[in-house]
Design a protein around this motif. Structure first.
Motif, short mmCIF file in Angstrom:
data_model
loop_
_atom_site.label_atom_id
_atom_site.label_comp_id
_atom_site.label_asym_id
_atom_site.label_seq_id
_atom_site.Cartn_x
_atom_site.Cartn_y
_atom_site.Cartn_z
N ALA A 229 0.81 -1.22 0.00
CA ALA A 229 0.00 0.00 0.00
C ALA A 229 0.85 1.27 0.00
O ALA A 229 0.42 2.31 -0.51
CB ALA A 229 -0.95 0.01 1.20
N LYS A 230 2.07 1.19 0.56
CA LYS A 230 2.92 2.38 0.68
C LYS A 230 4.22 2.29 -0.12
O LYS A 230 5.01 3.23 -0.14
CB LYS A 230 3.25 2.64 2.15
CG LYS A 230 2.02 2.88 3.04
CD LYS A 230 1.28 4.14 2.62
CE LYS A 230 0.10 4.43 3.52
NZ LYS A 230 -0.64 5.65 3.12
N GLY A 338 -8.88 -10.84 13.40
CA GLY A 338 -8.32 -9.71 12.66
C GLY A 338 -7.34 -10.15 11.60
O GLY A 338 -7.36 -9.65 10.46
N THR A 339 -6.48 -11.11 11.95
CA THR A 339 -5.50 -11.62 10.99
C THR A 339 -6.19 -12.35 9.83
O THR A 339 -5.80 -12.19 8.67
CB THR A 339 -4.53 -12.59 11.69
OG1 THR A 339 -3.88 -11.91 12.77
CG2 THR A 339 -3.46 -13.09 10.72
N THR A 340 -7.21 -13.13 10.16
CA THR A 340 -7.95 -13.87 9.13
C THR A 340 -8.67 -12.92 8.18
O THR A 340 -8.57 -13.07 6.94
CB THR A 340 -8.97 -14.82 9.78
OG1 THR A 340 -8.29 -15.72 10.66
CG2 THR A 340 -9.71 -15.63 8.73
N LEU A 341 -9.37 -11.94 8.74
CA LEU A 341 -10.08 -10.97 7.91
C LEU A 341 -9.11 -10.12 7.09
O LEU A 341 -9.37 -9.81 5.93
CB LEU A 341 -10.96 -10.06 8.78
CG LEU A 341 -12.16 -10.72 9.46
CD1 LEU A 341 -12.87 -9.72 10.38
CD2 LEU A 341 -13.15 -11.26 8.43
N GLY A 342 -7.98 -9.76 7.73
CA GLY A 342 -6.97 -8.97 7.02
C GLY A 342 -6.38 -9.73 5.85
O GLY A 342 -6.19 -9.18 4.76
N GLY A 343 -6.08 -11.02 6.05
CA GLY A 343 -5.55 -11.86 4.97
C GLY A 343 -6.55 -12.00 3.84
O GLY A 343 -6.20 -11.93 2.65
N TRP A 344 -7.83 -12.18 4.21
CA TRP A 344 -8.88 -12.28 3.19
C TRP A 344 -8.98 -10.99 2.40
O TRP A 344 -9.12 -11.01 1.16
CB TRP A 344 -10.21 -12.59 3.88
CG TRP A 344 -11.38 -12.51 2.94
CD1 TRP A 344 -11.81 -13.46 2.06
CD2 TRP A 344 -12.24 -11.37 2.76
NE1 TRP A 344 -12.89 -13.00 1.36
CE2 TRP A 344 -13.18 -11.72 1.75
CE3 TRP A 344 -12.31 -10.12 3.36
CZ2 TRP A 344 -14.18 -10.84 1.34
CZ3 TRP A 344 -13.30 -9.23 2.93
CH2 TRP A 344 -14.23 -9.61 1.94
N MET A 345 -8.90 -9.85 3.09
CA MET A 345 -9.03 -8.56 2.41
C MET A 345 -7.87 -8.33 1.44
O MET A 345 -8.08 -7.83 0.32
CB MET A 345 -9.07 -7.43 3.44
CG MET A 345 -9.28 -6.04 2.84
SD MET A 345 -10.87 -5.86 1.98
CE MET A 345 -11.98 -5.64 3.38
N ILE A 346 -6.65 -8.71 1.85
CA ILE A 346 -5.49 -8.55 0.97
C ILE A 346 -5.67 -9.35 -0.31
O ILE A 346 -5.41 -8.87 -1.42
CB ILE A 346 -4.20 -8.99 1.69
CG1 ILE A 346 -3.84 -7.98 2.79
CG2 ILE A 346 -3.03 -9.12 0.71
CD1 ILE A 346 -2.70 -8.42 3.68
N VAL A 347 -6.16 -10.59 -0.18
CA VAL A 347 -6.35 -11.46 -1.35
C VAL A 347 -7.51 -10.97 -2.21
O VAL A 347 -7.43 -10.96 -3.44
CB VAL A 347 -6.61 -12.93 -0.90
CG1 VAL A 347 -7.01 -13.80 -2.09
CG2 VAL A 347 -5.37 -13.49 -0.23
N LYS A 349 -9.30 -7.79 -2.10
CA LYS A 349 -9.38 -6.39 -2.53
C LYS A 349 -8.03 -5.68 -2.60
O LYS A 349 -7.85 -4.75 -3.38
CB LYS A 349 -10.29 -5.61 -1.57
CG LYS A 349 -11.74 -6.06 -1.56
CD LYS A 349 -12.46 -5.65 -2.83
CE LYS A 349 -13.94 -5.99 -2.76
NZ LYS A 349 -14.65 -5.57 -3.98
N GLY A 350 -7.09 -6.08 -1.72
CA GLY A 350 -5.81 -5.39 -1.65
C GLY A 350 -5.55 -4.85 -0.25
O GLY A 350 -6.49 -4.53 0.49
N ALA A 351 -4.28 -4.75 0.11
CA ALA A 351 -3.88 -4.38 1.47
C ALA A 351 -4.36 -3.00 1.88
O ALA A 351 -4.58 -2.74 3.07
CB ALA A 351 -2.36 -4.46 1.61
N SER A 352 -4.54 -2.09 0.93
CA SER A 352 -4.91 -0.72 1.26
C SER A 352 -6.29 -0.62 1.92
O SER A 352 -6.61 0.40 2.55
CB SER A 352 -4.87 0.16 0.01
OG SER A 352 -5.77 -0.32 -0.97
N TYR A 353 -7.12 -1.67 1.78
CA TYR A 353 -8.46 -1.65 2.36
C TYR A 353 -8.50 -2.16 3.80
O TYR A 353 -9.52 -2.04 4.47
CB TYR A 353 -9.42 -2.48 1.50
CG TYR A 353 -9.76 -1.83 0.18
CD1 TYR A 353 -10.84 -0.96 0.07
CD2 TYR A 353 -9.01 -2.09 -0.95
CE1 TYR A 353 -11.16 -0.35 -1.15
CE2 TYR A 353 -9.31 -1.50 -2.18
CZ TYR A 353 -10.38 -0.62 -2.27
OH TYR A 353 -10.69 -0.02 -3.46
N ASN A 354 -7.42 -2.77 4.27
CA ASN A 354 -7.42 -3.39 5.60
C ASN A 354 -7.81 -2.46 6.75
O ASN A 354 -8.54 -2.87 7.65
CB ASN A 354 -6.05 -4.02 5.88
CG ASN A 354 -5.89 -5.36 5.19
OD1 ASN A 354 -6.31 -5.54 4.06
ND2 ASN A 354 -5.27 -6.31 5.86
#
Length: 389
Positions: A229-230, A338-347, A349-354
């Motif tokens: 994201a950065k 949080g880790t599970t939802l974050g991993g799902w979001m990265i796959v 939509k992308g890390a910037s949405y976490n």
């Protein structure tokens, strides 16, 4: 006694280095084992899930044992894990040895806090607990970023070598400086379990769970988020982790003092970061803007475990060890989600949405603080009315 609080703090550094030391090297682990970042994230979330499922039971089971022996056993298992992990075993074995210390992590934390506050009044107890919890921030400013930096310039296994060194030092200090501490009076299981019938405590558990879920939806993938994201490389990520930790040491010290003043307001102040950070992280991609965002992130995030534990214990002050084990347990359940939802979001939509996951769960945590306040005011009114009847 401050000496015992500092010993507990050192052990906490070993504990946190082991649990969160993988955060900075998850991309390298995923590349080494040729797996997705979401699967690599299970090295963190599986650890947390074991804590969530077994923490209170293990704490109850170990509550009658000599506290020094309990702390030594826990840190010895952390050392064993680091040694095996540094050998880059097959992924299934790495996962297995990663979860072994998780069974005793909440036991160590609850025991260390109990040792630190033994004989102290409530106001002093919050400050001593704050010293123990500074171990979280110190790990973030020293061992975790150092392990991340070393992994970026050498090999990813070096992160586990650092974990092993820290665990060895903690083991030696506990062995030589902490006297035998047998439990003088063991509380019955029934008396400890009664706290689960108190509505304010149940609401406090929910607040803890939502708050930690909010923070870890992004923090679990700190390295991956800053990279994708950065646009930061491994070396810059280690610098940002260092900044994050430096701010966190100061933040934990401030939080410890503020908690002695007002627990709910202090918790709410630092929780506000879950709502603020998505906007701040999206505010700009220049290096100065990123540095400011990460500094604010580190300040508001770092005392989260300290705030969660103190907030829960404040509703049942006579059950410190068991209440804290539940705080650790549900906090780590939050880490898992949080880790599970974050991993799902990265796959997906992308890390910037976490950070927006954190926004949603942060709002839920605030609602729990409001609900507990309502319940406490209602209980206070009933106390006033009953004597008058």
């Amino acid at each position: 006694m401050k000496k015992y609080a500092y010993i507990g703090c050192l052990g906490f550094i070993a504990v946190i280095t082991t649990e969160f030391g993988v955060i900075g090297i998850l991309p390298q682990i995923a590349e080494h084992y040729q797996i997705g970042i979401d699967k690599a994230g299970w090295l963190l979330s599986a650890f947390a899930l074991i804590i969530a499922l077994t923490g209170p039971f293990m704490t109850l089971l170990m509550s009658g044992f000599d506290r020094k022996k309990v702390m030594l056993t826990a840190i010895a298992i952390f050392l064993f894990t680091a040694v095996v992990s540094a050998m880059s075993p097959p992924f299934w074995l790495l996962m297995l040895v990663r979860i072994l210390p998780a069974f005793l992590q909440p036991v160590y934390i609850a025991t260390a806090l109990s040792v630190a506050v033994s004989g102290a009044d409530q106001k002093q107890a919050n400050k001593l607990m704050g010293i123990v919890f500074i171990g979280v921030a110190l790990a973030m400013v020293t061992t975790v970023p150092f392990a991340t930096w070393l992994s970026s310039v050498w090999i990813w296994e070096s992160s586990f070598i650092v974990q092993g060194i820290v665990s060895t030092i903690a083991l030696a200090v506990i062995y030589w400086l902490l006297p035998p501490m047998p439990v003088q009076e063991k509380k019955s299981y029934k008396s400890q379990l009664t706290i689960l019938t108190k509505p304010t405590f149940i609401v406090s558990i929910a607040m803890n769970f939502f708050m930690i879920t909010a923070w870890f939806s992004t923090y679990s993938y700190f390295a991956d988020y800053l990279n994708k994201a950065k646009g930061m490389d491994g070396t810059m990520v280690s610098y940002m982790l260092f900044l994050f930790g430096i701010i966190g040491v100061f933040s934990n010290w401030i939080a410890g003092k503020m908690l002695s003043w007002n627990v709910p307001k202090t918790t709410a102040l630092f929780l506000s970061g879950t709502v603020i950070m998505p906007f701040l992280l999206f505010s700009g991609d220049s290096l100065p803007a990123n540095i400011i965002s990460i500094a604010v992130w580190g300040f508001l995030y770092s005392p989260s475990f300290q705030n969660a534990s103190t907030y829960m214990i404040s509703s049942v002050p006579d059950s410190l060890e068991f209440a804290n084990s539940l705080a650790t347990s549900f906090g780590n359940l939050g880490v898992t989600l949080g880790t599970t939802l974050g991993g799902w979001m990265i796959v997906a939509k992308g890390a910037s949405y976490n950070p927006w996951i954190g926004f949603v769960f942060g709002i839920l945590a605030f609602l729990m603080i409001i609900l507990r306040s309502i319940l406490e005011k209602r209980a206070e009114k009933q106390k006033i009315i009953i004597p008058c009847q």
